[in-house]
Design an enzyme around this catalytic site. Structure first.
Site, PDB file in Angstrom:
ATOM      1  N   LYS A   1      -5.035  -9.463 -13.764  1.00  0.00           N
ATOM      2  CA  LYS A   1      -3.398  -9.903 -13.959  1.00  0.00           C
ATOM      3  C   LYS A   1      -3.149 -10.760 -14.868  1.00  0.00           C
ATOM      4  CE  LYS A   1       0.107 -11.738 -13.081  1.00  0.00           C
ATOM      5  NZ  LYS A   1       1.033 -12.164 -14.530  1.00  0.00           N
TER       6      LYS A   1
ATOM      7  N   GLU B   1      -9.024 -22.841 -11.934  1.00  0.00           N
ATOM      8  CA  GLU B   1      -9.358 -23.599 -13.104  1.00  0.00           C
ATOM      9  C   GLU B   1      -7.832 -23.939 -13.635  1.00  0.00           C
ATOM     10  OE1 GLU B   1     -12.089 -24.392 -13.987  1.00  0.00           O
ATOM     11  OE2 GLU B   1     -13.312 -22.969 -12.942  1.00  0.00           O
TER      12      GLU B   1
ATOM     13  N   CYS C   1      -6.041 -26.258 -22.218  1.00  0.00           N
ATOM     14  CA  CYS C   1      -6.133 -26.956 -21.037  1.00  0.00           C
ATOM     15  C   CYS C   1      -6.877 -28.566 -21.278  1.00  0.00           C
ATOM     16  CB  CYS C   1      -6.867 -26.382 -19.881  1.00  0.00           C
ATOM     17  SG  CYS C   1      -8.347 -25.606 -20.405  1.00  0.00           S
TER      18      CYS C   1
ATOM     19  N   GLU D   1       0.991 -33.021 -18.045  1.00  0.00           N
ATOM     20  CA  GLU D   1       0.575 -32.003 -19.286  1.00  0.00           C
ATOM     21  C   GLU D   1       1.691 -31.598 -19.937  1.00  0.00           C
ATOM     22  OE1 GLU D   1      -1.225 -28.302 -17.758  1.00  0.00           O
ATOM     23  OE2 GLU D   1      -3.001 -28.542 -19.183  1.00  0.00           O
TER      24      GLU D   1
HETATM   25  P1  NAD Z   1       0.858 -20.567 -14.902  1.00  0.00           P
HETATM   26  O1  NAD Z   1       0.272 -21.258 -13.764  1.00  0.00           O
HETATM   27  O2  NAD Z   1       2.185 -20.389 -15.076  1.00  0.00           O
HETATM   28  O3  NAD Z   1       0.519 -18.823 -15.003  1.00  0.00           O
HETATM   29  C1  NAD Z   1      -0.997 -18.682 -14.889  1.00  0.00           C
HETATM   30  C2  NAD Z   1      -0.935 -17.170 -14.461  1.00  0.00           C
HETATM   31  O4  NAD Z   1      -0.468 -17.208 -13.048  1.00  0.00           O
HETATM   32  C3  NAD Z   1      -0.144 -16.206 -15.119  1.00  0.00           C
HETATM   33  O5  NAD Z   1      -0.925 -14.584 -15.143  1.00  0.00           O
HETATM   34  C4  NAD Z   1       1.003 -16.093 -14.053  1.00  0.00           C
HETATM   35  O6  NAD Z   1       1.634 -14.730 -14.461  1.00  0.00           O
HETATM   36  C5  NAD Z   1       0.462 -16.171 -12.852  1.00  0.00           C
HETATM   37  N1  NAD Z   1       1.470 -16.731 -11.886  1.00  0.00           N
HETATM   38  C6  NAD Z   1       2.493 -17.581 -11.965  1.00  0.00           C
HETATM   39  N2  NAD Z   1       3.122 -17.645 -10.691  1.00  0.00           N
HETATM   40  C7  NAD Z   1       2.654 -16.869  -9.937  1.00  0.00           C
HETATM   41  C8  NAD Z   1       2.658 -16.740  -8.327  1.00  0.00           C
HETATM   42  N3  NAD Z   1       3.523 -17.477  -7.832  1.00  0.00           N
HETATM   43  N4  NAD Z   1       1.778 -16.051  -7.671  1.00  0.00           N
HETATM   44  C9  NAD Z   1       0.737 -15.528  -8.350  1.00  0.00           C
HETATM   45  N5  NAD Z   1       0.587 -15.609  -9.752  1.00  0.00           N
HETATM   46  C10 NAD Z   1       1.390 -16.578 -10.407  1.00  0.00           C
HETATM   47  O7  NAD Z   1       0.082 -21.043 -16.239  1.00  0.00           O
HETATM   48  P2  NAD Z   1       0.248 -20.816 -17.705  1.00  0.00           P
HETATM   49  O8  NAD Z   1       1.432 -21.367 -17.950  1.00  0.00           O
HETATM   50  O9  NAD Z   1       0.045 -19.225 -17.894  1.00  0.00           O
HETATM   51  O10 NAD Z   1      -1.170 -21.397 -18.307  1.00  0.00           O
HETATM   52  C11 NAD Z   1      -0.940 -22.799 -18.597  1.00  0.00           C
HETATM   53  C12 NAD Z   1      -1.814 -23.700 -17.582  1.00  0.00           C
HETATM   54  O11 NAD Z   1      -3.046 -23.203 -17.440  1.00  0.00           O
HETATM   55  C13 NAD Z   1      -2.028 -24.910 -18.177  1.00  0.00           C
HETATM   56  O12 NAD Z   1      -1.580 -25.960 -17.025  1.00  0.00           O
HETATM   57  C14 NAD Z   1      -3.265 -25.151 -18.389  1.00  0.00           C
HETATM   58  O13 NAD Z   1      -4.050 -26.296 -18.492  1.00  0.00           O
HETATM   59  C15 NAD Z   1      -4.178 -24.078 -17.527  1.00  0.00           C
HETATM   60  N6  NAD Z   1      -5.181 -23.620 -18.197  1.00  0.00           N
HETATM   61  C16 NAD Z   1      -6.613 -24.197 -17.510  1.00  0.00           C
HETATM   62  C17 NAD Z   1      -7.721 -23.677 -18.017  1.00  0.00           C
HETATM   63  C18 NAD Z   1      -9.129 -24.356 -17.202  1.00  0.00           C
HETATM   64  O14 NAD Z   1     -10.168 -23.684 -17.477  1.00  0.00           O
HETATM   65  N7  NAD Z   1      -9.081 -25.359 -16.733  1.00  0.00           N
HETATM   66  C19 NAD Z   1      -7.946 -22.746 -19.234  1.00  0.00           C
HETATM   67  C20 NAD Z   1      -6.729 -22.448 -19.793  1.00  0.00           C
HETATM   68  C21 NAD Z   1      -5.583 -22.929 -19.276  1.00  0.00           C
END
Ligand code: NAD
Length: 498
Positions: free
Chosen positions: A190, A266, A300, A399
């Protein structure tokens, strides 16, 4: 300013977007026929319609993945056979390099030079690396008495749900796909609703490479709809999630409410970058600017909390501020551009909101601080440097996920370590000192999944990536990632005496 290369603009205009899901080897519409419009953050232009997946679509994809796993059409192949197909998948990614890079840039706004030089090759390398590994892993035989044999073997989990963010859409997907597919699992991916396009092309390339139908499915859609349905699904055995800490928490709840599926998170970061007076201050300033402003600060592991010894802090902040204009955002389709667009208007507002909070809290803005290129219809923010930041300010703790760097001061080593560790996150950290004792001491004391010494950007698929504390659990990359997508089985055999 360099003029845009017409080639990329022309290709972008000619690009046909196919936003249908990929399930059981076929591109399909959603069960309800619903789609959502995907716009480019570069200029607000509508790119096309993308499937708005919901529970029914997820059910279809999981059923296909389950069937593919249960009849062992993939897991039952010899590791060397899986290797060959995944190698062809990696070659296919490289063959589609220009198209994938362009899709990534149009979809989420990063500069085309980095989509080409970083995102596509890293994605292909990740898939190829796990492919090459999988026929070289041996299982174990336990030490037993003569009348028994105990085998310790790794088996694929079954169906893996991969839910990924928008900042490195292909790479984040590959970090899940590589080990999960190589180990013999089926995957339902997804992608983020903010960047779904390359995931769909990746799945097509995988099918063309010979991955059997049902082994790799992609259902685009919103988090609260397709994402939630996948994370709650009783036939999903593990979730590989990359995203925010807020949604990572929900993943654990979904697991608890459904089948206790394994959850590997992650999550976010607020990585500390510690500069001591006995370090190479000039190189530290160059490195922190490069790492912070890469990918518009939407990383991240961006080193957004810069802790500097009070004797050199003002000079250091001024150096970084002087470097900031190098990263001024420009047209992402221009190969000369090093900073592109923020992913969407919501994220733009979040970043500008943090800048306003920094100013309101009394930090001094030495560079940037404003929206840029608004006339393009896209979402751009100037590279921003705050000095005089204190621990209690929101810009020091939360963040931001945008090009905003904060400089804080410490008086001695103990305080530096305490400040660095006083965070809910623990993804990465960096220490700058030419004193080998101090460098080791501080590196050991820092509570982070990766600690860099006198550098920041070294990275490779060969090493684990992930965080302590609320930055997550489990690790992406390296052979350790197989731990997430395999179960350990013990098999006892009795051996009768002759
Ligand atoms: P997000 O948590 O908003 O979304 C991530 C994914 O989860 C998306 O596909 C989104 O559609 C899905 N999602 C959102 N709400 C959901 C729910 N209720 N149920 C199931 N799925 C859901 O994050 P984002 O804004 O897409 O990405 C940014 C974040 O990702 C930052 O906090 C960043 O630090 C983190 N990140 C971490 C790493 C790592 O390896 N640690 C790498 C890249 C990004």
């Amino acid at each position: 300013m360099n003029s845009p290369t017409p080639n990329w603009r022309e290709r972008a205009a000619a690009l046909a977007i196919d936003g249908r899901a990929l399930v059981d080897g076929e591109r399909i519409a959603s069960a309800s026929g619903e789609t959502f419009d995907k716009h480019s953050p570069i200029d607000g232009r509508r790119l096309g319609a993308v499937v708005r997946g919901r529970a029914e679509d997820v059910n279809r994809a999981v059923a296909s993945a389950r069937a593919a796993f249960d009849d062992r059409r993939w897991a039952g192949k010899a590791p060397a056979a899986r290797k060959k197909i995944l190698q062809r998948f990696a070659e296919g990614i490289l063959a589609a390099k220009d198209e994938l890079a362009l899709l990534e840039t149009l979809d989420m706004g990063k500069p085309i030079r980095y989509s080409l030089a970083v995102d596509v090759p890293a994605t292909a390398r990740c898939i190829a690396w796990y492919a090459e590994a999988v026929d070289k892993l041996y299982d174990e035989v336990a030490p037993t008495a003569d009348n028994a044999l105990a085998l310790i073997t790794r088996e694929p989990m079954g169906v893996v749900g991969a839910i990924v963010p928008w900042n490195y859409p292909m790479i984040m997907a590959a970090w899940k796909l590589g080990p999960a597919l190589a180990a013999g699992n089926s995957v339902v991916l997804k992608p983020s609703e903010k960047s779904p396009l390359t995931a769909l092309r990746l799945a097509e390339i995988a099918v063309a490479a010979g991955l059997p139908p049902g082994v790799f499915n992609v259902v685009p859609g919103y988090g609260g709809e397709a994402g939630e349905a996948l994370a709650l699904h009783p036939e999903v055995d593990a979730i590989g999630f990359t995203g925010s800490t807020r949604i990572g928490r929900r993943m654990l709840e979904y697991s608890g409410r459904s089948n206790l599926k394994r959850v590997y998170n992650e999550l976010g970061g607020k990585s500390a970058f510690l500069v001591f007076p006995d370090g190479d201050v000039e190189r530290a300033a160059e490195t922190v600017a490069d790492s912070m402003f890469f990918n518009q600060g939407e990383s991240c592991n961006a080193p957004s909390r810069v802790l500097v010894h009070e004797s050199i802090a003002a000079d250091f902040a001024a150096r970084v501020a002087a470097l900031a204009p190098r990263y001024q955002p420009a047209d992402p389709l221009d190969p000369g551009t090093v900073m592109g667009a923020i992913v969407d208007e919501t994220q733009l507002d979040t970043v500008l909101g943090y800048i306003a909070a920094g100013l309101a809290d009394g930090a001094s803005c030495l560079a940037g601080g404003r929206r840029a290129r608004a006339e393009t219809g896209g979402y751009y923010v100037e590279p921003t440097v705050f000095d005089g930041v204190t621990d209690s300010m929101r810009i020091a703790r939360e963040e931001i996920f945008g090009p905003v760097l904060s400089v804080l001061r410490f008086a001695d080593e103990a305080q530096a370590v305490a400040m660095a560790n006083a965070s809910a996150y623990g993804l990465q950290a960096s220490v700058w000192s030419d004193n080998v004792h101090r460098a080791h001491r501080v590196a050991r004391a820092l509570r982070a999944g990766t600690v860099h010494v006198n550098q920041y950007d070294e990275d490779d698929i060969t090493v684990p990536f992930g965080g302590y504390k609320q930055s997550g659990n489990g690790r992406d990359k390296s052979l350790h990632a197989f731990d997430k997508y395999t179960e350990l089985k013990t098999t006892w055999l009795r051996i009768n005496p002759a």
